[in-house]
Design a protein around this motif. Structure first.
Motif, mmCIF file in Angstrom:
data_model
loop_
_atom_site.group_PDB
_atom_site.id
_atom_site.type_symbol
_atom_site.label_atom_id
_atom_site.label_comp_id
_atom_site.label_asym_id
_atom_site.label_seq_id
_atom_site.Cartn_x
_atom_site.Cartn_y
_atom_site.Cartn_z
ATOM 1 N N LYS A 36 1.557 -3.881 -2.155
ATOM 2 C CA LYS A 36 0.703 -4.960 -2.650
ATOM 3 C C LYS A 36 1.462 -5.718 -3.725
ATOM 4 O O LYS A 36 1.864 -5.139 -4.734
ATOM 5 C CB LYS A 36 -0.625 -4.415 -3.211
ATOM 6 C CG LYS A 36 -1.476 -3.753 -2.153
ATOM 7 C CD LYS A 36 -1.906 -4.772 -1.137
ATOM 8 C CE LYS A 36 -2.527 -4.147 0.077
ATOM 9 N NZ LYS A 36 -2.389 -4.982 1.252
ATOM 10 N N GLU A 73 -4.533 -10.558 -5.686
ATOM 11 C CA GLU A 73 -5.170 -11.182 -4.520
ATOM 12 C C GLU A 73 -4.833 -10.427 -3.234
ATOM 13 O O GLU A 73 -5.675 -10.299 -2.352
ATOM 14 C CB GLU A 73 -4.730 -12.642 -4.392
ATOM 15 C CG GLU A 73 -5.171 -13.528 -5.538
ATOM 16 C CD GLU A 73 -4.328 -13.361 -6.807
ATOM 17 O OE1 GLU A 73 -3.186 -12.852 -6.733
ATOM 18 O OE2 GLU A 73 -4.832 -13.733 -7.881
ATOM 19 N N ASP A 74 -3.601 -9.948 -3.139
ATOM 20 C CA ASP A 74 -3.155 -9.192 -1.966
ATOM 21 C C ASP A 74 -4.019 -7.942 -1.788
ATOM 22 O O ASP A 74 -4.467 -7.623 -0.683
ATOM 23 C CB ASP A 74 -1.684 -8.831 -2.144
ATOM 24 C CG ASP A 74 -1.029 -8.241 -0.908
ATOM 25 O OD1 ASP A 74 -1.632 -8.286 0.181
ATOM 26 O OD2 ASP A 74 0.104 -7.739 -1.036
ATOM 27 N N LYS A 124 -7.103 -7.450 -3.127
ATOM 28 C CA LYS A 124 -8.500 -7.849 -2.904
ATOM 29 C C LYS A 124 -8.747 -8.301 -1.473
ATOM 30 O O LYS A 124 -9.842 -8.114 -0.937
ATOM 31 C CB LYS A 124 -8.891 -8.965 -3.874
ATOM 32 C CG LYS A 124 -9.091 -8.496 -5.292
ATOM 33 C CD LYS A 124 -9.511 -9.631 -6.190
ATOM 34 C CE LYS A 124 -9.768 -9.151 -7.605
ATOM 35 N NZ LYS A 124 -10.147 -10.243 -8.508
ATOM 36 N N ALA A 125 -7.733 -8.896 -0.843
ATOM 37 C CA ALA A 125 -7.889 -9.409 0.520
ATOM 38 C C ALA A 125 -7.751 -8.318 1.578
ATOM 39 O O ALA A 125 -8.032 -8.554 2.753
ATOM 40 C CB ALA A 125 -6.855 -10.505 0.779
ATOM 41 N N SER A 145 0.335 -8.564 -5.319
ATOM 42 C CA SER A 145 -0.502 -9.312 -6.255
ATOM 43 C C SER A 145 -1.918 -8.742 -6.252
ATOM 44 O O SER A 145 -2.297 -7.976 -5.351
ATOM 45 C CB SER A 145 -0.555 -10.793 -5.865
ATOM 46 O OG SER A 145 -1.243 -10.950 -4.639
#
Length: 164
Positions: A68, A72-73, A75-76, A70
């Motif tokens: 991962k 965002e990475d 969370k997605a 980030s």
């Protein structure tokens, strides 16, 4: 050094990996080599998922590392729990720019700067069933052999091209 695969899909570097994720991967690869684990990037699993990194220890343990790059990475991604059915230990790997406290505590944690990596939290063990271990070990071995053959064929082709 080119990364090769004998199959058109999935590719080992397919444009979805950021430069940062590839740096994290490189650090993890160096760590696992030091740990004497055989390691493959981007191995397709029986579930249809694809492990960012999967390793085979000298004892036959199978570890999966989900990279991962980030917040965002992470969370997605809602697929990572599926990887537990394919490994004895599940790790996340990231770089120092991502806060470690966002990652699930029931997974291992690896911190990589692209050159080195360190296991900062060990992963709990979830032993694979013997039949699953055998099937996954065979998948690992076959993918490794296929990739080695393609790399050798590419090297021969390159030598022939240079000789012309």
């Amino acid at each position: 050094m080119p990364i090769v695969s004998p199959h058109p899909e999935p590719t080992l570097v397919d444009g979805r990996q950021s430069e940062r994720a590839l740096l994290v991967r490189r650090g993890v690869q160096r760590l696992f080599r030091h740990l004497r684990h055989a390691l493959l990037p981007e191995l397709g699993l029986a579930s249809g998922r694809r492990a960012d990194l999967i390793s085979l220890s000298e004892k036959g343990e199978i570890w999966i590392v989900e990279i991962k790059s980030s917040i965002e990475d992470l969370k997605a991604d809602n697929k990572w729990p599926d990887y537990r059915q394919h490994c004895d230990r599940l790790f996340f790997a990231t770089h120092p720019g991502v806060p470690l406290e966002i990652f699930p505590e029931d997974c291992g944690m690896i911190l990589s700067d692209g050159y080195e990596a360190e296991i900062v939290r060990d992963a709990p063990e979830h032993k694979l069933a013997p039949a699953t271990r055998k099937a996954l070990t065979l998948r690992f071995a076959r993918a490794s052999a296929d990739r080695l053959l393609v790399a050798e064929q590419l090297a021969y082709q390159q030598a022939e091209d240079e000789a012309e």
